[in-house]
Write a protein that holds these residues in place. Structure first.
Motif, PDB file in Angstrom:
ATOM      1  N   UNK A   8       3.706  39.190  26.216  1.00 41.41           N
ATOM      2  CA  UNK A   8       4.203  40.328  25.443  1.00 41.41           C
ATOM      3  C   UNK A   8       3.818  41.646  26.108  1.00 41.41           C
ATOM      4  N   UNK A   9       2.597  41.740  26.595  1.00 38.61           N
ATOM      5  CA  UNK A   9       2.150  42.969  27.235  1.00 38.61           C
ATOM      6  C   UNK A   9       2.900  43.216  28.540  1.00 38.61           C
ATOM      7  N   UNK A  10       3.141  42.178  29.316  1.00 34.46           N
ATOM      8  CA  UNK A  10       3.898  42.352  30.561  1.00 34.46           C
ATOM      9  C   UNK A  10       5.311  42.828  30.251  1.00 34.46           C
ATOM     10  N   UNK A  11       5.935  42.221  29.245  1.00 33.69           N
ATOM     11  CA  UNK A  11       7.299  42.593  28.882  1.00 33.69           C
ATOM     12  C   UNK A  11       7.363  44.029  28.377  1.00 33.69           C
ATOM     13  N   UNK A  12       6.466  44.377  27.438  1.00 38.73           N
ATOM     14  CA  UNK A  12       6.524  45.711  26.839  1.00 38.73           C
ATOM     15  C   UNK A  12       6.044  46.807  27.788  1.00 38.73           C
ATOM     16  N   UNK A  13       5.237  46.466  28.771  1.00 41.88           N
ATOM     17  CA  UNK A  13       4.810  47.465  29.747  1.00 41.88           C
ATOM     18  C   UNK A  13       5.884  47.713  30.798  1.00 41.88           C
ATOM     19  N   UNK A  14       6.653  46.696  31.115  1.00 41.14           N
ATOM     20  CA  UNK A  14       7.652  46.820  32.174  1.00 41.14           C
ATOM     21  C   UNK A  14       8.979  47.342  31.651  1.00 41.14           C
ATOM     22  N   UNK A  15       9.344  46.997  30.429  1.00 38.75           N
ATOM     23  CA  UNK A  15      10.658  47.362  29.886  1.00 38.75           C
ATOM     24  C   UNK A  15      10.924  48.869  29.879  1.00 38.75           C
ATOM     25  N   UNK A  16      10.027  49.725  29.372  1.00 36.62           N
ATOM     26  CA  UNK A  16      10.344  51.160  29.388  1.00 36.62           C
ATOM     27  C   UNK A  16      10.520  51.734  30.792  1.00 36.62           C
ATOM     28  N   UNK A  17       9.723  51.264  31.738  1.00 37.74           N
ATOM     29  CA  UNK A  17       9.874  51.788  33.095  1.00 37.74           C
ATOM     30  C   UNK A  17      11.170  51.288  33.736  1.00 37.74           C
ATOM     31  N   UNK A  18      11.579  50.056  33.430  1.00 39.55           N
ATOM     32  CA  UNK A  18      12.871  49.570  33.923  1.00 39.55           C
ATOM     33  C   UNK A  18      14.017  50.382  33.327  1.00 39.55           C
ATOM     34  N   UNK A  19      13.948  50.631  32.027  1.00 38.68           N
ATOM     35  CA  UNK A  19      15.017  51.384  31.365  1.00 38.68           C
ATOM     36  C   UNK A  19      15.083  52.828  31.860  1.00 38.68           C
ATOM     37  N   UNK A  20      13.932  53.460  32.049  1.00 38.77           N
ATOM     38  CA  UNK A  20      13.957  54.839  32.541  1.00 38.77           C
ATOM     39  C   UNK A  20      14.453  54.893  33.981  1.00 38.77           C
ATOM     40  N   UNK A  21      14.077  53.921  34.795  1.00 43.27           N
ATOM     41  CA  UNK A  21      14.577  53.882  36.166  1.00 43.27           C
ATOM     42  C   UNK A  21      16.080  53.629  36.195  1.00 43.27           C
ATOM     43  N   UNK A  22      16.571  52.754  35.311  1.00 42.45           N
ATOM     44  CA  UNK A  22      18.014  52.515  35.216  1.00 42.45           C
ATOM     45  C   UNK A  22      18.737  53.789  34.779  1.00 42.45           C
ATOM     46  N   UNK A  23      18.139  54.501  33.837  1.00 42.38           N
ATOM     47  CA  UNK A  23      18.729  55.756  33.373  1.00 42.38           C
ATOM     48  C   UNK A  23      18.820  56.760  34.513  1.00 42.38           C
ATOM     49  N   UNK A  24      17.779  56.860  35.311  1.00 38.67           N
ATOM     50  CA  UNK A  24      17.782  57.764  36.459  1.00 38.67           C
ATOM     51  C   UNK A  24      18.848  57.334  37.468  1.00 38.67           C
ATOM     52  N   UNK A  25      18.955  56.046  37.727  1.00 35.37           N
ATOM     53  CA  UNK A  25      19.985  55.558  38.651  1.00 35.37           C
ATOM     54  C   UNK A  25      21.375  55.892  38.127  1.00 35.37           C
TER      55      UNK A  25
END
Length: 144
Positions: free
Chosen positions: A91-108
């Motif tokens: 759960x911690x790996x998922x919730x720690x990685x998800x916001x950074x993936x989404x923000x990076x996707x948004x930037x892309x």
């Protein structure tokens, strides 16, 4: 000898290629989880900085958000079934990685548009960091 390029694939063949490649990246994340004690960087306060989420970022750059999320889900499932941290670690790996993936996707996504605003890029990183920080404070068990 002709080199294989998945860009020539069309339709379901291309989707199948991306699916298999995403699952192979998830398997690489699982291997990184297994060698976490060797490859990970020890911090002074008991945590280990690991590289388990790197395959999810590779999937984001290579195949897009959908397959990156699929890779992250399977990495989390691998952690759930194989790591001593079990459900909490997954759960911690998922919730720690998800916001950074989404923000990076948004930037892309912003960078693909013609009018790029650097304040928008900065805002995406700040929002991703804030969301991640709030989630980690809320979800991280005290005393672990």
């Amino acid at each position: 000898m002709q080199r294989f390029n998945f860009m020539h694939l069309h339709g379901k063949a291309k989707d199948t290629y991306k699916l298999v490649a995403s699952l192979l990246l998830a398997a690489c994340g699982f291997l990184l989880q297994l060698v976490n004690g060797i490859v990970g960087i020890q911090t002074g306060f008991g945590m280990v900085v690991d590289f388990v989420a790197v395959p999810a970022y590779i999937a984001l750059f290579a195949f897009g958000l959908r397959y990156s999320l699929l890779t992250l889900v399977f990495i989390s499932l691998f952690i759930f079934f194989s790591s001593p941290t079990g459900f909490i670690g997954a759960l911690m790996k998922f919730t720690a990685t998800l916001p950074s993936l989404l923000s990076l996707w948004f930037v892309m996504k912003i960078l693909r548009e013609k009018n790029v605003s650097y304040s928008g890029l900065f805002l995406a990183f700040v929002l991703g960091s804030l969301i991640r920080g709030v989630l980690m404070l809320y979800l991280h068990p005290v005393g672990v």
